[in-house]
Write an enzyme that holds these catalytic residues in place. Structure first.
Site, PDB file in Angstrom:
ATOM      1  N   LYS A  52       1.192  -0.924  -0.228  1.00  4.76           N
ATOM      2  CA  LYS A  52       0.047  -0.070   0.176  1.00  4.76           C
ATOM      3  C   LYS A  52       1.469   1.462  -0.309  1.00  4.76           C
ATOM      4  O   LYS A  52       0.923   2.214  -0.259  1.00  4.76           O
ATOM      5  CB  LYS A  52      -0.848  -0.110   0.722  1.00  4.76           C
ATOM      6  CG  LYS A  52      -2.208  -1.207   1.237  1.00  4.76           C
ATOM      7  CD  LYS A  52      -2.660  -1.551   2.230  1.00  4.76           C
ATOM      8  CE  LYS A  52      -3.578  -2.472   2.370  1.00  4.76           C
ATOM      9  NZ  LYS A  52      -4.300  -2.965   3.759  1.00  4.76           N
ATOM     10  N   GLN A  96      -4.038  -1.720  10.452  1.00  7.01           N
ATOM     11  CA  GLN A  96      -4.236  -3.089   9.006  1.00  7.01           C
ATOM     12  C   GLN A  96      -4.683  -4.003  10.182  1.00  7.01           C
ATOM     13  O   GLN A  96      -4.175  -4.230  11.059  1.00  7.01           O
ATOM     14  CB  GLN A  96      -2.824  -3.537   8.931  1.00  7.01           C
ATOM     15  CG  GLN A  96      -1.998  -4.448   8.475  1.00  7.01           C
ATOM     16  CD  GLN A  96      -2.688  -4.786   6.103  1.00  7.01           C
ATOM     17  OE1 GLN A  96      -3.209  -3.849   5.814  1.00  7.01           O
ATOM     18  NE2 GLN A  96      -4.042  -5.081   6.914  1.00  7.01           N
ATOM     19  N   ASP A 119     -10.362   2.566   4.215  1.00  3.49           N
ATOM     20  CA  ASP A 119     -11.239   1.677   4.435  1.00  3.49           C
ATOM     21  C   ASP A 119     -12.502   1.070   4.244  1.00  3.49           C
ATOM     22  O   ASP A 119     -12.835   0.334   3.987  1.00  3.49           O
ATOM     23  CB  ASP A 119     -10.465   0.669   5.975  1.00  3.49           C
ATOM     24  CG  ASP A 119      -9.407   0.016   5.575  1.00  3.49           C
ATOM     25  OD1 ASP A 119      -9.087  -0.216   3.837  1.00  3.49           O
ATOM     26  OD2 ASP A 119      -8.289  -0.368   6.411  1.00  3.49           O
TER      27      ASP A 119
END
Ligand code: NAD
Length: 303
Positions: A52, A96, A119
């Site tokens: 990412k 994460q 997200d």
């Protein structure tokens, strides 16, 4: 059979984003900024986060990786989130997952300001997505929609079977496929670990989205000829013969299913790359304040 090439599509999307970033910067605005929090040193999570961060560099974003020890307290992590929520130089950030067992993931997701939740995991974004209102859509389902769209795959009136009902993939995917939208307008069946005779449903599906995390679970005898098959699964299986020490497997028995279906996404080189591209798209939306204005009020509880 046509391959749904995530490598090609994600490169295309990244090019589009780079062009837009160049224009933003030329017009005097700063480049979008994505921050990522990584707790602990789980191998797969480290790989995902570094890809990412690398992708941010490729498109001209600023990125910040915040690494925290695996024994950090929930309180300390919440304080870090609070800092990012209030940092005007950060457009969006991700934490994460999975997190160590002693940290309540739900509490962490709730603490992220919805306007920075690129997200798309916060209930505000999930709720808005469900109601077809503008919102961040969780990156993996969003990437799959892009894939269907860019390959001009007709979804209206089709029967879509989603295998898996997790909050980050299966559940949002099933909601998105039934929405009055394009792609969308499917009749959707959600299958999960308690589904009896799963093949009965998959054999009737025009589109199958496999997101269960069981290597090569979907076999050719479970697929109708001509179906569209999207493989979300990524499982690392030890392989001493490889430099990395492991091999990646999807949820689909690719070699045999590919002989029977009309379209199929490979693993690797499919949905995984689309997920990263979608996260970049969400970050651009955050920088442009497409869904929310900055500095919305929020409450992360008693810190
Ligand atoms: P999860 O473990 O949270 O959920 C798995 C789901 O599969 C559950 O809802 C469960 O009910 C269902 N399931 C389990 N066994 C089943 C069975 N035998 N039959 C039917 N359903 C069954 O997993 P997740 O986070 O949704 O991820 C699923 C897979 O997708 C994993 O391999 C994960 O690594 C992968 N993934 C890939 C990406 C990507 O970018 N490509 C992103 C997220 C997850």
């Amino acid at each position: 059979m046509q391959l749904l090439d995530g490598k090609k599509l994600s490169a295309e999307i990244k090019n589009e984003i780079s062009e837009e970033v160049k224009k933003m910067v030329l017009s005097g605005k700063r480049a979008p900024h994505l921050a990522a929090i990584l707790v602990g040193n789980d191998g797969a999570s480290q790989t995902y986060v570094s890809s990412k961060v690398k992708s941010c560099e490729e498109v001209g974003y600023k990125s910040t990786l915040i690494r925290l020890e695996k024994d950090i307290t929930e309180h300390e992590l919440l304080a870090q989130i609070n800092t990012l929520n209030n940092d005007d130089s950060v457009d969006g950030f991700i934490v994460q997952l999975p997190l160590p067992k002693h940290i309540d993931e739900e509490k962490i997701i709730l603490a992220i300001a919805p306007e920075k939740d690129v997200d798309g995991f916060h209930p505000m974004n999930v709720g808005r997505m469900t109601l077809n209102l503008p919102s961040y859509i969780s990156a993996t389902p969003k990437g799959i929609l892009e894939m269907l769209n860019r390959y001009h795959i007709e979804t209206e009136g089709k029967h879509c079977v989603v295998i898996g009902r997790s909050n980050i993939v299966g559940l949002p995917m099933s909601l998105l496929m039934q929405r009055r939208s394009k792609p969308g307008n499917c009749t959707v069946t959600i299958c999960h670990s308690k589904t009896n005779d799963l093949a009965k449903y998959t054999l009737e599906a025009d589109i199958i989205i496999a997101a269960l995390g069981k290597p090569q679970f979907l076999t050719a005898d479970m697929v109708k000829p001509g179906a569209v098959v999207i493989d979300v699964g990524i499982t690392r299986v030890e392989d001493a013969g490889r430099k990395s020490g492991y091999r990646l497997f999807g949820d689909v028995d690719f070699d045999n299913v590919s002989k029977k279906c009309s379209y199929i996404s490979p693993v690797p080189g499919g949905v995984g790359l689309m997920t990263v591209a979608s996260l970049l798209q969400n970050t651009l939306s955050a920088a442009k304040e497409e869904f929310y204005s900055k500095n919305m009020s929020f409450d992360v509880g008693d810190l």
